[in-house]
Structures are given as C-alpha cells and as structure tokens.
Design a protein around this motif. Sequence first.
Motif, PDB file in Angstrom:
ATOM      1  N   THR A  35       0.822  -1.047  -0.118  1.00 14.96           N
ATOM      2  CA  THR A  35      -0.249  -0.015   0.011  1.00 14.96           C
ATOM      3  C   THR A  35       0.676   1.115   0.122  1.00 14.96           C
ATOM      4  O   THR A  35       0.634   2.191  -0.636  1.00 14.96           O
ATOM      5  CB  THR A  35      -0.997   0.056   1.063  1.00 14.96           C
ATOM      6  OG1 THR A  35      -1.791  -1.216   1.088  1.00 14.96           O
ATOM      7  CG2 THR A  35      -1.864   1.372   1.449  1.00 14.96           C
ATOM      8  N   LEU A  36       2.002   1.404   0.967  1.00 11.42           N
ATOM      9  CA  LEU A  36       2.974   2.270   0.875  1.00 11.42           C
ATOM     10  C   LEU A  36       3.410   2.694  -0.593  1.00 11.42           C
ATOM     11  O   LEU A  36       3.613   3.613  -1.111  1.00 11.42           O
ATOM     12  CB  LEU A  36       3.687   2.258   1.943  1.00 11.42           C
ATOM     13  CG  LEU A  36       3.432   2.474   3.409  1.00 11.42           C
ATOM     14  CD1 LEU A  36       4.536   1.865   4.284  1.00 11.42           C
ATOM     15  CD2 LEU A  36       2.940   3.670   3.859  1.00 11.42           C
ATOM     16  N   LYS A  37       3.944   1.668  -0.993  1.00 13.90           N
ATOM     17  CA  LYS A  37       4.641   1.564  -2.406  1.00 13.90           C
ATOM     18  C   LYS A  37       3.706   2.139  -3.470  1.00 13.90           C
ATOM     19  O   LYS A  37       4.115   3.228  -4.296  1.00 13.90           O
ATOM     20  CB  LYS A  37       5.001   0.452  -2.718  1.00 13.90           C
ATOM     21  CG  LYS A  37       6.069   0.155  -3.995  1.00 13.90           C
ATOM     22  CD  LYS A  37       6.465  -0.897  -4.422  1.00 13.90           C
ATOM     23  CE  LYS A  37       7.394  -1.142  -5.515  1.00 13.90           C
ATOM     24  NZ  LYS A  37       8.179  -2.520  -5.777  1.00 13.90           N
ATOM     25  N   LYS A  38       2.566   1.712  -3.546  1.00 11.18           N
ATOM     26  CA  LYS A  38       1.500   2.391  -4.367  1.00 11.18           C
ATOM     27  C   LYS A  38       1.204   3.733  -4.382  1.00 11.18           C
ATOM     28  O   LYS A  38       0.851   4.417  -5.339  1.00 11.18           O
ATOM     29  CB  LYS A  38       0.220   1.495  -4.272  1.00 11.18           C
ATOM     30  CG  LYS A  38       0.318   0.119  -4.742  1.00 11.18           C
ATOM     31  CD  LYS A  38      -1.092  -0.568  -4.537  1.00 11.18           C
ATOM     32  CE  LYS A  38      -1.005  -2.242  -5.194  1.00 11.18           C
ATOM     33  NZ  LYS A  38      -2.079  -2.982  -4.747  1.00 11.18           N
ATOM     34  N   ASN A  39       1.539   4.216  -3.103  1.00 10.90           N
ATOM     35  CA  ASN A  39       1.306   5.623  -2.834  1.00 10.90           C
ATOM     36  C   ASN A  39       2.780   6.365  -2.690  1.00 10.90           C
ATOM     37  O   ASN A  39       2.508   7.606  -2.015  1.00 10.90           O
ATOM     38  CB  ASN A  39       0.468   5.770  -1.446  1.00 10.90           C
ATOM     39  CG  ASN A  39      -0.862   5.343  -1.576  1.00 10.90           C
ATOM     40  OD1 ASN A  39      -1.734   6.255  -1.979  1.00 10.90           O
ATOM     41  ND2 ASN A  39      -1.300   4.196  -1.269  1.00 10.90           N
ATOM     42  N   VAL A 100       2.565   9.656   6.943  1.00 12.86           N
ATOM     43  CA  VAL A 100       1.365   9.393   6.253  1.00 12.86           C
ATOM     44  C   VAL A 100       0.205   9.197   6.816  1.00 12.86           C
ATOM     45  O   VAL A 100       0.029   8.955   8.108  1.00 12.86           O
ATOM     46  CB  VAL A 100       1.530   8.311   5.106  1.00 12.86           C
ATOM     47  CG1 VAL A 100       2.834   8.407   4.182  1.00 12.86           C
ATOM     48  CG2 VAL A 100       1.611   6.789   5.984  1.00 12.86           C
ATOM     49  N   PRO A 101      -1.064   9.536   6.036  1.00  9.85           N
ATOM     50  CA  PRO A 101      -2.261   9.332   6.777  1.00  9.85           C
ATOM     51  C   PRO A 101      -2.667   8.092   7.426  1.00  9.85           C
ATOM     52  O   PRO A 101      -2.449   7.100   6.461  1.00  9.85           O
ATOM     53  CB  PRO A 101      -3.318  10.155   5.971  1.00  9.85           C
ATOM     54  CG  PRO A 101      -2.802   9.887   4.770  1.00  9.85           C
ATOM     55  CD  PRO A 101      -1.077  10.257   4.804  1.00  9.85           C
ATOM     56  N   GLU A 102      -3.127   7.531   8.556  1.00  9.46           N
ATOM     57  CA  GLU A 102      -3.131   6.342   8.794  1.00  9.46           C
ATOM     58  C   GLU A 102      -4.613   5.687   8.013  1.00  9.46           C
ATOM     59  O   GLU A 102      -4.666   4.478   7.671  1.00  9.46           O
ATOM     60  CB  GLU A 102      -3.693   6.184  10.293  1.00  9.46           C
ATOM     61  CG  GLU A 102      -3.907   4.926  10.791  1.00  9.46           C
ATOM     62  CD  GLU A 102      -4.034   4.822  12.321  1.00  9.46           C
ATOM     63  OE1 GLU A 102      -4.215   3.799  12.475  1.00  9.46           O
ATOM     64  OE2 GLU A 102      -3.802   5.851  12.863  1.00  9.46           O
ATOM     65  N   THR A 103      -5.305   6.678   7.300  1.00 13.48           N
ATOM     66  CA  THR A 103      -6.312   6.427   6.640  1.00 13.48           C
ATOM     67  C   THR A 103      -6.017   5.628   5.579  1.00 13.48           C
ATOM     68  O   THR A 103      -6.707   4.845   4.769  1.00 13.48           O
ATOM     69  CB  THR A 103      -7.345   7.397   6.231  1.00 13.48           C
ATOM     70  OG1 THR A 103      -6.511   8.350   5.570  1.00 13.48           O
ATOM     71  CG2 THR A 103      -8.029   7.942   7.636  1.00 13.48           C
ATOM     72  N   LEU A 104      -4.851   5.679   5.034  1.00 16.19           N
ATOM     73  CA  LEU A 104      -4.135   5.013   3.827  1.00 16.19           C
ATOM     74  C   LEU A 104      -4.450   3.444   4.119  1.00 16.19           C
ATOM     75  O   LEU A 104      -4.531   2.600   3.156  1.00 16.19           O
ATOM     76  CB  LEU A 104      -2.666   5.360   3.812  1.00 16.19           C
ATOM     77  CG  LEU A 104      -1.887   4.955   2.530  1.00 16.19           C
ATOM     78  CD1 LEU A 104      -2.354   5.887   1.430  1.00 16.19           C
ATOM     79  CD2 LEU A 104      -0.408   5.200   2.760  1.00 16.19           C
ATOM     80  N   PHE A 105      -4.560   3.164   5.281  1.00 14.82           N
ATOM     81  CA  PHE A 105      -4.444   1.732   5.569  1.00 14.82           C
ATOM     82  C   PHE A 105      -5.949   1.320   6.043  1.00 14.82           C
ATOM     83  O   PHE A 105      -6.181   0.065   6.375  1.00 14.82           O
ATOM     84  CB  PHE A 105      -3.730   1.323   6.779  1.00 14.82           C
ATOM     85  CG  PHE A 105      -2.076   1.547   6.415  1.00 14.82           C
ATOM     86  CD1 PHE A 105      -1.537   1.371   5.338  1.00 14.82           C
ATOM     87  CD2 PHE A 105      -1.537   2.580   7.430  1.00 14.82           C
ATOM     88  CE1 PHE A 105      -0.204   1.577   5.123  1.00 14.82           C
ATOM     89  CE2 PHE A 105      -0.338   3.200   7.075  1.00 14.82           C
ATOM     90  CZ  PHE A 105       0.394   2.705   6.096  1.00 14.82           C
ATOM     91  N   ASP A 106      -6.907   1.937   5.685  1.00 20.38           N
ATOM     92  CA  ASP A 106      -8.453   1.603   6.118  1.00 20.38           C
ATOM     93  C   ASP A 106      -8.650   0.402   5.512  1.00 20.38           C
ATOM     94  O   ASP A 106      -8.274   0.070   4.282  1.00 20.38           O
ATOM     95  CB  ASP A 106      -9.408   2.532   5.736  1.00 20.38           C
ATOM     96  CG  ASP A 106      -9.329   3.767   6.667  1.00 20.38           C
ATOM     97  OD1 ASP A 106      -8.421   3.683   7.780  1.00 20.38           O
ATOM     98  OD2 ASP A 106      -9.904   4.848   6.362  1.00 20.38           O
ATOM     99  N   GLY A 107      -9.373  -0.640   6.061  1.00 19.83           N
ATOM    100  CA  GLY A 107      -9.590  -1.847   5.614  1.00 19.83           C
ATOM    101  C   GLY A 107      -8.861  -3.013   5.875  1.00 19.83           C
ATOM    102  O   GLY A 107      -8.898  -3.998   5.504  1.00 19.83           O
TER     103      GLY A 107
END
Length: 130
Positions: A35-39, A100-107
């Motif tokens: 997820t981090l890499k995609k962002n 980074v926003p924690e919402t990046l990992f929602d779900g």
Amino acid sequence: MKKMQIFEPAMCCPTGLCGVGVDPELLRVSTVLNTLKKNGVTVERFNLSSAPQQFMSNRAVNHFINTKGVDGLPVTVLDGEIVIAGRYPSNEEFANLLGVPETLFDGKPKTVKVTPRRSDGCGCSGGKCC
C-alpha cells in the motif's frame, strides 16, 4: 522523505509468505508495504538469509545483533536509528513514523496477535519457496 528499513530474521523467502503456514503478521506487513509503495513511499525490507551484507553494513543493526542476537529481530530503522525492535510496526506506527495518513490503511488489519511456533522448516516443497 524519511527512510525506513526493516531488518527481518532469516526466512525461506524474502517476505516469509511461503509454505503452508503463512504468518498473518507477515501478511499484514506485506500488505502495508505494498500500500505504501502504491502511494509513493518505499520501505526497504531485508531478510537475514537473503541479504546478510545489509545487516553487516548497517551500523545500528550490526551493533544490535552483536549485543542482542538475531532473536531480537525484526528491527525497524528510521533514518539510521532503530525505532522498534522485536516486532513489526503497527499500522498506526507506520503512519506516524512515515508521516502518512493512517486512513491509507483503512480496511487493512490494524494488528495481528501471533503466537510464534517452532518448525523444523518453512514448509516449502523441495526447497522451492517463492
């Protein structure tokens, strides 16, 4: 941008996601890192069995292993300093440490409780892991 590196114990493949008994914590970490890499955020990940030179060339990690041993792995290094040892960062810690926003990992699972298990091998068939 901050530089994060994760130094992991020896595993049969670079991510530890092989064999029949996949550790859910390793799955969570791999998902977070993807997820981090995609962002646009890169976190380097080093496995003791596949990248031993990285452990030797990183001063903080080399000192850690010489004093605490490999049983203290994994360690998370941020800008050259060990910030977490003996476990992986939680999703909240990844977000806070990297800004980074924690919402990046929602779900995604926030944390996974894992009971370590002893094994004579990684469960890979015929030595083929990945």
